[in-house]
Design an enzyme around this catalytic site. Sequence first.
Site, PDB file in Angstrom:
ATOM      1  N   SER A 202      46.316  39.168  40.396  1.00 15.48           N
ATOM      2  CA  SER A 202      47.243  38.085  40.047  1.00 15.48           C
ATOM      3  C   SER A 202      47.406  37.090  41.188  1.00 15.48           C
ATOM      4  O   SER A 202      48.398  37.138  41.922  1.00 15.48           O
ATOM      5  CB  SER A 202      48.608  38.695  39.684  1.00 15.48           C
ATOM      6  OG  SER A 202      49.018  39.650  40.660  1.00 15.48           O
ATOM      7  N   ALA A 204      48.643  33.859  42.699  1.00 19.06           N
ATOM      8  CA  ALA A 204      49.785  33.007  42.346  1.00 19.06           C
ATOM      9  C   ALA A 204      49.325  31.693  41.705  1.00 19.06           C
ATOM     10  O   ALA A 204      49.823  31.284  40.649  1.00 19.06           O
ATOM     11  CB  ALA A 204      50.601  32.732  43.607  1.00 19.06           C
ATOM     12  N   LYS A 255      44.030  48.081  48.329  1.00 17.04           N
ATOM     13  CA  LYS A 255      42.973  47.121  47.949  1.00 17.04           C
ATOM     14  C   LYS A 255      42.905  45.999  48.981  1.00 17.04           C
ATOM     15  O   LYS A 255      41.850  45.381  49.176  1.00 17.04           O
ATOM     16  CB  LYS A 255      43.165  46.598  46.520  1.00 17.04           C
ATOM     17  CG  LYS A 255      44.395  45.728  46.261  1.00 17.04           C
ATOM     18  CD  LYS A 255      44.223  44.276  46.575  1.00 17.04           C
ATOM     19  CE  LYS A 255      45.537  43.507  46.453  1.00 17.04           C
ATOM     20  NZ  LYS A 255      45.487  42.146  47.013  1.00 17.04           N
TER      21      LYS A 255
HETATM   22  N1  LIG Z   1      50.224  35.386  46.611  1.00 16.85           N
HETATM   23  C1  LIG Z   1      49.824  36.162  45.627  1.00 16.85           C
HETATM   24  O1  LIG Z   1      48.968  35.749  44.825  1.00 16.85           O
HETATM   25  C2  LIG Z   1      50.417  37.534  45.460  1.00 16.85           C
HETATM   26  C3  LIG Z   1      50.196  38.178  44.253  1.00 16.85           C
HETATM   27  C4  LIG Z   1      50.745  39.427  44.066  1.00 16.85           C
HETATM   28  C5  LIG Z   1      51.506  40.017  45.066  1.00 16.85           C
HETATM   29  N2  LIG Z   1      51.697  39.369  46.238  1.00 16.85           N
HETATM   30  C6  LIG Z   1      52.507  40.063  47.245  1.00 16.85           C
HETATM   31  O2  LIG Z   1      53.783  39.416  47.352  1.00 16.85           O
HETATM   32  C7  LIG Z   1      54.293  39.553  48.680  1.00 16.85           C
HETATM   33  C8  LIG Z   1      54.666  38.170  49.186  1.00 16.85           C
HETATM   34  O3  LIG Z   1      53.451  37.428  49.259  1.00 16.85           O
HETATM   35  P1  LIG Z   1      53.390  35.856  49.250  1.00 16.85           P
HETATM   36  O4  LIG Z   1      52.069  35.483  48.721  1.00 16.85           O
HETATM   37  O5  LIG Z   1      54.580  35.257  48.599  1.00 16.85           O
HETATM   38  O6  LIG Z   1      53.432  35.579  50.827  1.00 16.85           O
HETATM   39  P2  LIG Z   1      53.601  34.176  51.555  1.00 16.85           P
HETATM   40  O7  LIG Z   1      52.998  34.321  52.898  1.00 16.85           O
HETATM   41  O8  LIG Z   1      53.142  33.085  50.674  1.00 16.85           O
HETATM   42  O9  LIG Z   1      55.184  34.035  51.700  1.00 16.85           O
HETATM   43  C9  LIG Z   1      55.900  34.944  52.467  1.00 16.85           C
HETATM   44  C10 LIG Z   1      57.358  34.810  52.146  1.00 16.85           C
HETATM   45  O10 LIG Z   1      58.056  35.793  52.906  1.00 16.85           O
HETATM   46  C11 LIG Z   1      59.152  35.169  53.542  1.00 16.85           C
HETATM   47  N3  LIG Z   1      59.502  35.890  54.764  1.00 16.85           N
HETATM   48  C12 LIG Z   1      58.852  35.882  55.955  1.00 16.85           C
HETATM   49  N4  LIG Z   1      59.548  36.634  56.840  1.00 16.85           N
HETATM   50  C13 LIG Z   1      60.628  37.122  56.186  1.00 16.85           C
HETATM   51  C14 LIG Z   1      61.717  37.931  56.558  1.00 16.85           C
HETATM   52  N5  LIG Z   1      61.851  38.417  57.789  1.00 16.85           N
HETATM   53  N6  LIG Z   1      62.645  38.208  55.620  1.00 16.85           N
HETATM   54  C15 LIG Z   1      62.538  37.724  54.366  1.00 16.85           C
HETATM   55  N7  LIG Z   1      61.540  36.949  53.967  1.00 16.85           N
HETATM   56  C16 LIG Z   1      60.594  36.644  54.865  1.00 16.85           C
HETATM   57  C17 LIG Z   1      58.660  33.760  53.822  1.00 16.85           C
HETATM   58  O11 LIG Z   1      59.785  32.928  54.057  1.00 16.85           O
HETATM   59  C18 LIG Z   1      57.950  33.459  52.527  1.00 16.85           C
HETATM   60  O12 LIG Z   1      58.863  33.083  51.544  1.00 16.85           O
HETATM   61  C19 LIG Z   1      53.173  40.217  49.504  1.00 16.85           C
HETATM   62  O13 LIG Z   1      53.442  41.575  49.614  1.00 16.85           O
HETATM   63  C20 LIG Z   1      51.930  39.999  48.653  1.00 16.85           C
HETATM   64  O14 LIG Z   1      50.961  41.019  48.855  1.00 16.85           O
HETATM   65  C21 LIG Z   1      51.194  38.145  46.455  1.00 16.85           C
HETATM   66  O1  LIG Z   2      45.708  36.694  48.764  1.00 13.96           O
HETATM   67  P1  LIG Z   2      45.799  38.195  48.787  1.00 13.96           P
HETATM   68  O2  LIG Z   2      44.596  38.835  49.416  1.00 13.96           O
HETATM   69  O3  LIG Z   2      47.093  38.631  49.398  1.00 13.96           O
HETATM   70  O4  LIG Z   2      45.833  38.692  47.284  1.00 13.96           O
HETATM   71  C1  LIG Z   2      46.855  38.254  46.445  1.00 13.96           C
HETATM   72  C2  LIG Z   2      47.107  39.220  45.322  1.00 13.96           C
HETATM   73  O5  LIG Z   2      47.378  40.511  45.803  1.00 13.96           O
HETATM   74  C3  LIG Z   2      46.001  39.235  44.308  1.00 13.96           C
HETATM   75  O6  LIG Z   2      46.323  40.089  43.245  1.00 13.96           O
END
Ligand SMILES: NC(=O)c1ccc[n+]([C@@H]2O[C@H](COP(=O)([O-])OP(=O)(O)OC[C@H]3O[C@@H](n4cnc5c(N)ncnc54)[C@H](O)[C@@H]3O)[C@@H](O)[C@H]2O)c1
Ligand SMILES: O=P(O)(O)OC[C@H](O)CO
Length: 427
Positions: A202, A204, A255
């Site tokens: 997934s 974003a 993964k």
């Molecule tokens: N981006 C994707 O496509 C995606 C998809 C599925 C799951 N995820 C998971 O979602 C989680 C977040 O990923 P993301 O893509 O939004 O990351 P990102 O790097 O885009 O954003 C990180 C977020 O965390 C916040 N942050 C940083 N330090 C923090 C703190 N001390 N306390 C609270 N918030 C804090 C930042 O302000 C920001 O909003 C990760 O675990 C990632 O693996 C991401």
């Molecule tokens: O950009 P990545 O490698 O953190 O992957 C984002 C999501 O986990 C994909 O499902």
Amino acid sequence: MRFLSSLGHAFTSRSVRPLSYISRSLARPSFASPLQPYPLFTPSRPFAMLTAKPQPAGASKVLIFGAGNFGSCLASHLGDSQHDVYMWAREENIVSHFNKHKRNPVYLKDHEFPANITAVGPEVPSKEFMEDMDVLIFAIPTQFLRDNLRTLRPKLNTENMPLMVFVNKGIEIGSHALTLEIITDTCGPEIARAATFVSGPSFAKEIVDRQPTSVSVASFTEAEAAKAATLFHQPHFRCYTNGDPIGIELSGALKNVYAIAAGMSDGMGFQNNTRAMIITRGLAELTCIGTAYGASPLTFLGLAGVGDLFLTCSSSNSRNYTVGYRLGQGESLDDIMKTLGSVAEGVSTAKGAQMIIDELGVNAPIASSVYDVLYNGKDTRLAVRELMELPPSKELELPPTAGKPARRLLRKLGLEVDSPVPQVRGF
Ligand SMILES: NC(=O)c1ccc[n+]([C@@H]2O[C@H](COP(=O)([O-])OP(=O)(O)OC[C@H]3O[C@@H](n4cnc5c(N)ncnc54)[C@H](O)[C@@H]3O)[C@@H](O)[C@H]2O)c1
Ligand SMILES: O=P(O)(O)OC[C@H](O)CO
């Protein structure tokens, strides 16, 4: 052709759809199929159930913690589905810019968000505000989750609980804890048992573009997984429920480590055979680690397992793949981390994963090589040579005994384990 173009229209049309657009039969998943990947345990007695307040038939009030790529993406997805969405950002500029322009100035910058999303922060929302919410979603990187949950716990009312959804994909450094354990430590076992976990392939950016996407939604409490699946389910976003949150969490976290390996290989100039080998051997390692931990081996064949492994190992849109690719091209980890601009959970998770691998005594040479490159200064070419020079071994081998870490975690969760975890003999 006509069929395909009408599908394209259905998925990408920006027209506002009522919630009833979701067919109830589609939206109400069931755990009843005998082929569901259940975890390898049975609780010895029924556990005290904490369930979220009934979700409204129409719009739910949803508060998302984290306004990064994925927090913003889920805000957009749920706003698009007519829910009342609040997105907490710790950055003042994101809050003010978002509320003025309905755009996030840092993440998913090109995306215009639905009007029914309000950014809140940077102060933590009040207890009264949180009590008014039907759903809380945590899109905070794993390493920061513990501190945030500690701060938020006093604002949660267990008599009037919102549905709790966790989407982070990582293992905590130091403790090598899964999110289930972080929740138990900070919020207590009742809340952890009711927590739900969303994971799967997934990106974003593709979700906000309404590209057809599917995820797994797991919980120890069937009713909560069903509620979360119903919340997210849309014709362009399918949810499948799963009763093995430990397996789902391990899939999502590990993964990322294999995506670093695949990126590294591509960055070094290796091609398709090599990437296919890493994905397939990565799946075998992931399944072996997860099964030894106590998860169901079937879980790793699902969306959160092979689905997300395949996605992140084969796309430069993945941050973890990108870290690996740049390492493979010879950049230092320090330089990459300074300029990546977003979280790559695999970098920190490689540490927790190595602790788990050592504790379980399983063989996971690709994950261990990634750890050595990231933290022991091992040269990427030497890592590849050593992996390729390993002696021949059986292709698929699951650990002879399984389940010790899961049993410890289940006890901590107040889920006494009655039956001995079955010995897993292999495929
Ligand atoms: N981006 C994707 O496509 C995606 C998809 C599925 C799951 N995820 C998971 O979602 C989680 C977040 O990923 P993301 O893509 O939004 O990351 P990102 O790097 O885009 O954003 C990180 C977020 O965390 C916040 N942050 C940083 N330090 C923090 C703190 N001390 N306390 C609270 N918030 C804090 C930042 O302000 C920001 O909003 C990760 O675990 C990632 O693996 C991401
Ligand atoms: O950009 P990545 O490698 O953190 O992957 C984002 C999501 O986990 C994909 O499902």
